[in-house]
Enzyme design. Structure first.
Site, PDB file in Angstrom:
ATOM      1  N   LYS A  60     -11.379  -2.666  18.218  1.00 40.73           N
ATOM      2  CA  LYS A  60     -10.031  -3.134  18.574  1.00 40.73           C
ATOM      3  C   LYS A  60      -9.797  -3.050  20.076  1.00 40.73           C
ATOM      4  CE  LYS A  60      -8.298  -2.545  14.044  1.00 40.73           C
ATOM      5  NZ  LYS A  60      -7.253  -3.078  13.217  1.00 40.73           N
TER       6      LYS A  60
ATOM      7  N   PHE B  69      -4.071   3.689  14.967  1.00 40.73           N
ATOM      8  CA  PHE B  69      -4.215   4.727  13.948  1.00 40.73           C
ATOM      9  C   PHE B  69      -5.278   4.275  12.956  1.00 40.73           C
ATOM     10  CE2 PHE B  69      -1.144   8.290  13.626  1.00 40.73           C
ATOM     11  CZ  PHE B  69      -0.524   8.122  14.848  1.00 40.73           C
TER      12      PHE B  69
ATOM     13  N   ASP C 116      -4.368  -6.176   5.063  1.00 36.67           N
ATOM     14  CA  ASP C 116      -5.393  -7.017   5.708  1.00 36.67           C
ATOM     15  C   ASP C 116      -5.345  -8.450   5.197  1.00 36.67           C
ATOM     16  OD1 ASP C 116      -6.501  -5.072   7.406  1.00 36.67           O
ATOM     17  OD2 ASP C 116      -7.443  -4.119   5.666  1.00 36.67           O
TER      18      ASP C 116
ATOM     19  N   LYS D 222       8.551 -16.958 -10.685  1.00 36.89           N
ATOM     20  CA  LYS D 222       7.778 -15.849 -11.256  1.00 36.89           C
ATOM     21  C   LYS D 222       6.660 -16.388 -12.149  1.00 36.89           C
ATOM     22  CE  LYS D 222       8.265 -11.765 -14.117  1.00 36.89           C
ATOM     23  NZ  LYS D 222       9.003 -11.183 -15.201  1.00 36.89           N
TER      24      LYS D 222
ATOM     25  N   ASN E  71       0.847  -1.191   0.000  1.00 40.38           N
ATOM     26  CA  ASN E  71       0.000   0.000   0.000  1.00 40.38           C
ATOM     27  C   ASN E  71       0.883   1.241   0.000  1.00 40.38           C
ATOM     28  OD1 ASN E  71       0.553   0.810   2.847  1.00 40.38           O
ATOM     29  ND2 ASN E  71      -0.359  -1.192   3.235  1.00 40.38           N
TER      30      ASN E  71
ATOM     31  N   PRO F  38      -3.061 -11.598  10.459  1.00 39.16           N
ATOM     32  CA  PRO F  38      -3.397 -11.340  11.864  1.00 39.16           C
ATOM     33  C   PRO F  38      -3.592  -9.853  12.105  1.00 39.16           C
ATOM     34  CG  PRO F  38      -1.074 -11.959  11.633  1.00 39.16           C
ATOM     35  CD  PRO F  38      -1.705 -12.137  10.292  1.00 39.16           C
ATOM     36  N   ASP F  39      -4.512  -9.495  12.998  1.00 36.12           N
ATOM     37  CA  ASP F  39      -4.688  -8.097  13.399  1.00 36.12           C
ATOM     38  C   ASP F  39      -3.772  -7.861  14.603  1.00 36.12           C
ATOM     39  OD1 ASP F  39      -5.507  -5.681  14.608  1.00 36.12           O
ATOM     40  OD2 ASP F  39      -7.435  -5.810  13.570  1.00 36.12           O
TER      41      ASP F  39
HETATM   42  N1  CTP Z   1      -3.679  -2.931  12.367  1.00 38.39           N
HETATM   43  C1  CTP Z   1      -2.901  -3.983  12.801  1.00 38.39           C
HETATM   44  N2  CTP Z   1      -2.946  -5.186  12.142  1.00 38.39           N
HETATM   45  C2  CTP Z   1      -3.729  -5.353  11.074  1.00 38.39           C
HETATM   46  C3  CTP Z   1      -4.536  -4.283  10.608  1.00 38.39           C
HETATM   47  C4  CTP Z   1      -4.463  -3.091  11.275  1.00 38.39           C
HETATM   48  O1  CTP Z   1      -2.169  -3.809  13.786  1.00 38.39           O
HETATM   49  N3  CTP Z   1      -3.744  -6.525  10.464  1.00 38.39           N
HETATM   50  C5  CTP Z   1      -3.656  -1.672  13.116  1.00 38.39           C
HETATM   51  C6  CTP Z   1      -3.067  -0.523  12.342  1.00 38.39           C
HETATM   52  O2  CTP Z   1      -1.681  -0.413  12.574  1.00 38.39           O
HETATM   53  C7  CTP Z   1      -3.849   0.651  12.898  1.00 38.39           C
HETATM   54  C8  CTP Z   1      -5.211   0.086  13.231  1.00 38.39           C
HETATM   55  O3  CTP Z   1      -5.003  -1.328  13.366  1.00 38.39           O
HETATM   56  O4  CTP Z   1      -3.314   1.106  14.121  1.00 38.39           O
HETATM   57  C9  CTP Z   1      -6.259   0.335  12.222  1.00 38.39           C
HETATM   58  O5  CTP Z   1      -5.788  -0.050  10.938  1.00 38.39           O
HETATM   59  P1  CTP Z   1      -6.766  -0.030   9.697  1.00 38.39           P
HETATM   60  O6  CTP Z   1      -6.067  -0.616   8.533  1.00 38.39           O
HETATM   61  O7  CTP Z   1      -7.329   1.361   9.548  1.00 38.39           O
HETATM   62  O8  CTP Z   1      -7.907  -0.945  10.263  1.00 38.39           O
HETATM   63  P2  CTP Z   1      -8.523  -2.250   9.771  1.00 38.39           P
HETATM   64  O9  CTP Z   1      -8.827  -3.065  10.972  1.00 38.39           O
HETATM   65  O10 CTP Z   1      -7.675  -2.892   8.736  1.00 38.39           O
HETATM   66  O11 CTP Z   1      -9.901  -1.742   9.165  1.00 38.39           O
HETATM   67  P3  CTP Z   1     -10.310  -1.334   7.657  1.00 38.39           P
HETATM   68  O12 CTP Z   1      -9.142  -1.675   6.772  1.00 38.39           O
HETATM   69  O13 CTP Z   1     -11.505  -2.136   7.402  1.00 38.39           O
HETATM   70  O14 CTP Z   1     -10.603   0.122   7.702  1.00 38.39           O
END
Ligand code: CTP
Length: 407
Positions: free
Chosen positions: A342, A324, A278, A288, A209, A306-307
């Site tokens: 979260k 963030f 995500d 390749k 990204n 993983p989140d």
């Molecule tokens: N984050 C994380 N791990 C992930 C996705 C997000 O630690 N796999 C953290 C980011 O570093 C940020 C927060 O979660 O602090 C929100 O990230 P964001 O990408 O905006 O949230 P998502 O849960 O991915 O929601 P969406 O993409 O649906 O807006």
């Protein structure tokens, strides 16, 4: 500007690295500081006073008996005006004289008379640096409250390789800013994630990204300025690690999660600024992927990453967690919902992604009581404000835990 209205007395002693002090002088002036240069007799053999006078815009002092000071107390007058005295480069000789409290020239006398914070940036041959006498002198100076910046390791003018190089002027500038910043996070460890992640499809392609990492690096730098021990887990970026920050570079979300979990037990604060992908390709091709004129474009099956933030917030004893959220629309509703989902006490929202890669940002804080503007401006300034908020909230929560129950 980072050093607006600050007065720095830059003292240069006699080592080859004195030429780098000229660059430091330029950077200090550029950062808004009033710079008064003092040269020792031997420093002026390496770089002339005219260079420093031109860079600082002020006459340079070398002599205790300088007739330009009407009361002949140059050591008192110069020290009085300074917010911070920076000795760069600091030779083994000045470290020894300062440690012993000798007062036999302008610099040693003003160090004794100063009553002001002092930062020494040592530079010398590595044997001189490692000598027990030098190390003893450093321990004395530290115990007296001086800040020591460096030295760095690398090639030396004497042809040897090792510890003893002057810290680079850019890094020294960061440490000077830190020396003038209140230590609101002293004794705390802060873990910051930053940058994008890169999820490989095959050995040459991947999903990523537009995150530049600038906000996260600014947060890591601001936490370090506030006296924290900072661990930075970064996805791929072109940025240099902030000075004094321990950086682990990773590529994928899974690697970022692993690196965070390996270090999180040390941290009292976790700030997740990374734009973590995500999803990742369910399978990474070993070779390749070739295109063929007849075959349809391949589709890529994805699997969820993983989140990291949610996982840290769900630990039995989580650190103070800050998330963030870069949203492209409806910031207030999305960010408030994200904070709740979260389960973090503080979430920082910004209307991205147009701020990706920029130096400026506009941020909004979301907490249990609603949302409050943090302001707009340079990312480093916002990061400093955010760190101030985090330190305040952390102190308030530890006071809450430590205060005795009311009777
Ligand atoms: N984050 C994380 N791990 C992930 C996705 C997000 O630690 N796999 C953290 C980011 O570093 C940020 C927060 O979660 O602090 C929100 O990230 P964001 O990408 O905006 O949230 P998502 O849960 O991915 O929601 P969406 O993409 O649906 O807006």
């Amino acid at each position: 500007m980072d050093l607006q209205d600050r007065s720095i007395l830059l003292a240069v002693t006699g080592g080859v690295a004195a030429y780098k002090a000229a660059e430091l002088c330029r950077l200090l002036v550029k950062a808004g500081a009033q710079v008064q240069v003092v040269l020792t007799e031997s420093a002026s053999r390496f770089v002339g006073a005219a260079t420093f006078q031109a860079l600082s815009g002020k006459p340079v002092f070398t002599d205790l008996w300088d007739a330009r000071v009407p009361n002949t107390m140059a050591h008192i007058e110069l020290a009085r005006a300074a917010d911070l005295i920076v000795v760069a480069p600091a030779t083994a000789h000045i470290l020894a004289r300062a440690a012993q409290g000798l007062a036999d020239d302008l610099l040693s006398t003003l160090l004794l008379a100063a009553g002001k914070p002092v930062l020494f940036a040592p530079a010398m041959n590595r044997e001189m640096w490692l000598h027990p006498a030098t190390q003893r002198n450093l321990a004395i100076l530290r115990a007296d409250g001086a800040r020591i910046c460096g030295p760095a390791s690398g090639e030396q003018a004497c042809g040897e390789v090792g510890e003893g190089r002057l810290v680079e002027p850019d890094d020294l500038l960061q440490d000077i800013i830190a020396a003038l910043t209140p230590n609101s996070l002293e004794g705390r460890t802060v873990l910051v994630t930053a940058g994008p992640t890169f999820e490989p499809i095959d050995p040459v392609r991947g999903l990523t990204n537009r995150s530049s990492g600038k906000m996260g690096y600014a947060v890591a730098r601001a936490a370090r300025e506030a006296g924290a021990h900072v661990l930075l887990v970064s996805g791929p970026t072109a940025l240099a690690a902030p000075f004094g920050v321990e950086r682990t570079v990773v590529e994928t979300a899974q690697q970022m999660a692993d690196a965070v979990m390996a270090q999180i037990a040390q941290a009292q604060v976790f700030i997740a600024t990374a734009a973590v992908a995500d999803w990742r390709p369910a399978q990474v091709l070993a070779q390749k992927q070739k295109k063929s004129p007849d075959a349809p474009p391949p589709s890529i099956a994805l699997q969820t990453n993983p989140d990291i933030l949610a996982a840290v917030a769900a630990l039995p004893q989580p650190p103070y967690c800050v998330g963030f959220a870069a949203e492209s629309e409806n910031l207030i509703a999305h960010a408030a919902a994200k904070r709740a989902r979260k389960n973090v006490p503080l979430l920082v929202g910004n209307l991205g992604p147009e701020t990706f890669g920029q130096d400026d940002n506009r941020l909004e804080l979301f907490d249990a009581s609603g949302h409050h503007p943090l302001g707009s401006g340079r990312k480093i300034e916002l990061a400093r404000k955010l760190i101030g908020e985090v330190a305040r909230r952390l102190a308030a929560s530890s006071n809450l835990i430590q205060s005795p129950p009311r009777t």
